[in-house]
Design a protein around this motif. Structure first.
Motif, PDB file in Angstrom:
ATOM      1  N   ILE A 382       0.858  -0.815   0.083  1.00  0.00           N
ATOM      2  CA  ILE A 382       0.177  -0.210   0.217  1.00  0.00           C
ATOM      3  C   ILE A 382       0.328   1.618   0.283  1.00  0.00           C
ATOM      4  N   THR A 383       1.830   1.373   0.783  1.00  0.00           N
ATOM      5  CA  THR A 383       2.551   2.828   0.538  1.00  0.00           C
ATOM      6  C   THR A 383       3.372   2.408  -0.607  1.00  0.00           C
ATOM      7  N   GLU A 384       3.629   1.420  -1.416  1.00  0.00           N
ATOM      8  CA  GLU A 384       4.165   1.787  -3.078  1.00  0.00           C
ATOM      9  C   GLU A 384       3.560   2.316  -3.560  1.00  0.00           C
ATOM     10  N   LYS A 385       2.077   1.742  -3.517  1.00  0.00           N
ATOM     11  CA  LYS A 385       1.679   2.433  -4.359  1.00  0.00           C
ATOM     12  C   LYS A 385       1.310   3.693  -3.605  1.00  0.00           C
ATOM     13  N   TYR A 386       1.096   4.364  -2.252  1.00  0.00           N
ATOM     14  CA  TYR A 386       0.916   6.042  -2.207  1.00  0.00           C
ATOM     15  C   TYR A 386       1.642   6.296  -2.761  1.00  0.00           C
ATOM     16  N   SER A 387       3.217   5.977  -2.876  1.00  0.00           N
ATOM     17  CA  SER A 387       4.451   6.425  -3.070  1.00  0.00           C
ATOM     18  C   SER A 387       4.749   6.542  -4.625  1.00  0.00           C
ATOM     19  N   ARG A 390       1.539   9.866  -5.189  1.00  0.00           N
ATOM     20  CA  ARG A 390       2.048  11.247  -5.023  1.00  0.00           C
ATOM     21  C   ARG A 390       3.313  11.726  -6.116  1.00  0.00           C
ATOM     22  N   GLU A 391       3.488  10.928  -6.407  1.00  0.00           N
ATOM     23  CA  GLU A 391       4.793  11.320  -7.774  1.00  0.00           C
ATOM     24  C   GLU A 391       3.788  11.793  -8.831  1.00  0.00           C
ATOM     25  N   PHE A 392       3.068  11.316  -9.319  1.00  0.00           N
ATOM     26  CA  PHE A 392       2.692  12.145  -9.875  1.00  0.00           C
ATOM     27  C   PHE A 392       2.044  12.815  -9.685  1.00  0.00           C
ATOM     28  N   ILE A 393       1.732  13.612  -8.214  1.00  0.00           N
ATOM     29  CA  ILE A 393       0.584  14.339  -8.159  1.00  0.00           C
ATOM     30  C   ILE A 393       1.478  15.869  -7.784  1.00  0.00           C
ATOM     31  N   VAL A 404      -3.816  27.833 -16.738  1.00  0.00           N
ATOM     32  CA  VAL A 404      -4.863  27.951 -15.442  1.00  0.00           C
ATOM     33  C   VAL A 404      -5.069  27.424 -14.622  1.00  0.00           C
ATOM     34  N   PRO A 405      -5.225  27.450 -13.203  1.00  0.00           N
ATOM     35  CA  PRO A 405      -5.358  26.419 -11.906  1.00  0.00           C
ATOM     36  C   PRO A 405      -6.340  25.270 -12.187  1.00  0.00           C
ATOM     37  N   THR A 406      -5.603  24.574 -11.053  1.00  0.00           N
ATOM     38  CA  THR A 406      -5.979  22.984 -11.554  1.00  0.00           C
ATOM     39  C   THR A 406      -6.934  22.970  -9.549  1.00  0.00           C
ATOM     40  N   MET A 407      -7.933  22.091  -9.090  1.00  0.00           N
ATOM     41  CA  MET A 407      -7.761  22.172  -8.080  1.00  0.00           C
ATOM     42  C   MET A 407      -6.238  21.819  -6.979  1.00  0.00           C
ATOM     43  N   PHE A 408      -5.644  21.058  -7.573  1.00  0.00           N
ATOM     44  CA  PHE A 408      -4.538  20.374  -6.952  1.00  0.00           C
ATOM     45  C   PHE A 408      -3.506  21.643  -6.589  1.00  0.00           C
TER      46      PHE A 408
END
Length: 409
Positions: A382-387, A390-393, A404-408
């Motif tokens: 699960i930690t690997e998936k979160y990591s 997070r990288e793509f975010i 154009v602003p985004t929600m992130f």
């Protein structure tokens, strides 16, 4: 008409007799078998290999061993097949691979083993068979050329030297042409006799048991042979497949390092000339004279010799499916929905190499499955998936789509 006119001429039978006196074996061979049969009645052109460098030309051929073995897992009784490469200059057995059946993958595996041990070769010389002309073997040659080595495929002149000594067969080789041997004259290759020598070593030096089926026997004899083989297998008198492979490796080592070779001795160009010589002794002398190995890295060898599936695979969220296994890599995540080409090791299914549009992309490992009971493993996955998420975010936050602003953001 001759009798009516009183001519004194011979009969048709006597004419044939006179013609028979003037027909040579060469003319008869040409009439019955064409140019190929004529070639086999003419003196063979032999060549001294001492002007070659070690590993300059490798000769390869497939062989069905004259030993019955028992499969360690299934209990099947069969005769193994192999592909063997031999160096023309030193007679070193360069590389070999054995399996139930011979194919192009076995050829490539034998080359891969040889190049790991002895380094790069320059030319290969093979039969004109389907496996020797396969896309896999041609791609190997192309990849080796891209690594900066000169590689050409060779053929021998069509000869029939079946009665010659296997260690003295030295037919002509024309370097620099992409040619293959003619199947009906495959005995022209010195490696044909090498198989017989190896089988003798396995029988006499290592006492390997195993019944040999007479392929030339009639149907009734072969049926009896099959029954006898099954009886031998049931009584435990046949070697296992593993035992056979180990013995074959020992026999190759014995051939290279201990068995005196008359062909090597006859081409010995150094002084003093020994009373006997082995392939390894010849290789050592060439090394002393300045010849050097051309080693390749393991990564380069893998890129050249790993097997290739017949079709591409589509990336599904960082994973590809191959042979009922899933392989994954972080580098594949960005290629979701794209087609990638794979290369794999038939011996080691734990990984595949991925290529995108002909360029190396990444190494993908078999998927590690999570667990419902092993909480440490589940938490790590699960930690690997979160990591990864997070990288793509972070990448998305660093991207501006025309301001154009985004929600992130």
């Amino acid at each position: 008409e001759a009798k009516r006119r009183g001519w004194r001429i011979g009969s048709y039978r006597s004419a044939l007799w006179w013609l028979e006196q003037r027909i040579t074996p060469q003319l008869r061979a040409l009439q019955r078998g064409g140019v190929r049969a004529l070639d086999n009645t003419l003196p063979p052109v032999l060549r001294d290999y001492s002007d070659l460098d070690p590993l300059e030309i490798l000769v390869g051929d497939q062989h069905r061993w004259d030993f019955w073995v028992v499969d360690d897992e299934t209990g099947e009784v069969f005769r193994p097949e192999c592909y063997l490469w031999q160096d023309l200059r030193t007679r070193i057995l360069y590389g070999a691979a054995v399996d139930h059946k011979y194919d192009s993958q076995l050829m490539g595996l034998a080359l891969r083993i040889g190049i790991k041990i002895f380094g790069a070769f320059r030319n290969i010389y093979t039969d004109n068979g389907k496996q020797e002309l396969s896309r896999y073997i041609m791609s190997i040659l192309a990849d080796v050329r891209r690594l900066g080595m000169e590689v050409q495929a060779e053929m021998d002149y069509p000869l029939d030297v079946a009665d010659a000594d296997s260690e003295d067969i030295m037919p002509v080789v024309t370097v620099g042409k992409h040619r293959k041997a003619i199947v009906r004259n495959a005995k022209a290759k010195m490696i044909e006799g090498t198989f017989n020598v190896l089988e003798g070593i396995m029988r006499n030096q290592f006492r390997l048991p195993g019944y040999v089926k007479e392929l030339a026997g009639d149907k009734d004899e072969n049926e009896i042979d099959e029954k006898e083989v099954k009886a031998l297998a049931a009584s435990g008198k046949l070697p296992t497949y593993r035992e056979f492979v180990l013995t074959m490796c020992h026999a190759m080592d014995y051939y290279n390092q201990q068995k005196a070779h008359r062909g090597v001795l006859s081409e010995w160009r150094w002084t003093p000339k020994p009373t006997s010589a082995t392939p390894f002794k010849c290789l050592e002398q060439c090394y002393t004279d300045g010849w050097r190995f051309s080693p390749l890295s393991d990564d380069a060898i893998d890129l050249v010799f790993l097997a290739r599936p017949s079709r591409s695979r589509i990336v599904d969220r960082g994973r590809v499916s191959f042979q009922n296994l899933l392989y994954e890599s972080d580098e594949l995540i960005s290629f979701n929905g794209q087609e990638v080409d794979l290369r794999y090791d038939p011996i080691d299914p734990s990984y595949v190499l991925c290529f995108y549009r002909g360029e190396y992309l990444c190494r993908a490992e078999t998927v590690e499955y999570s667990s419902m009971k092993d909480m440490e493993l589940a938490e790590r996955k699960i930690t690997e998936k979160y990591s990864r998420r997070r990288e793509f975010i972070e990448q998305y936050r660093a991207t501006r789509f025309f301001g154009v602003p985004t929600m992130f953001v």
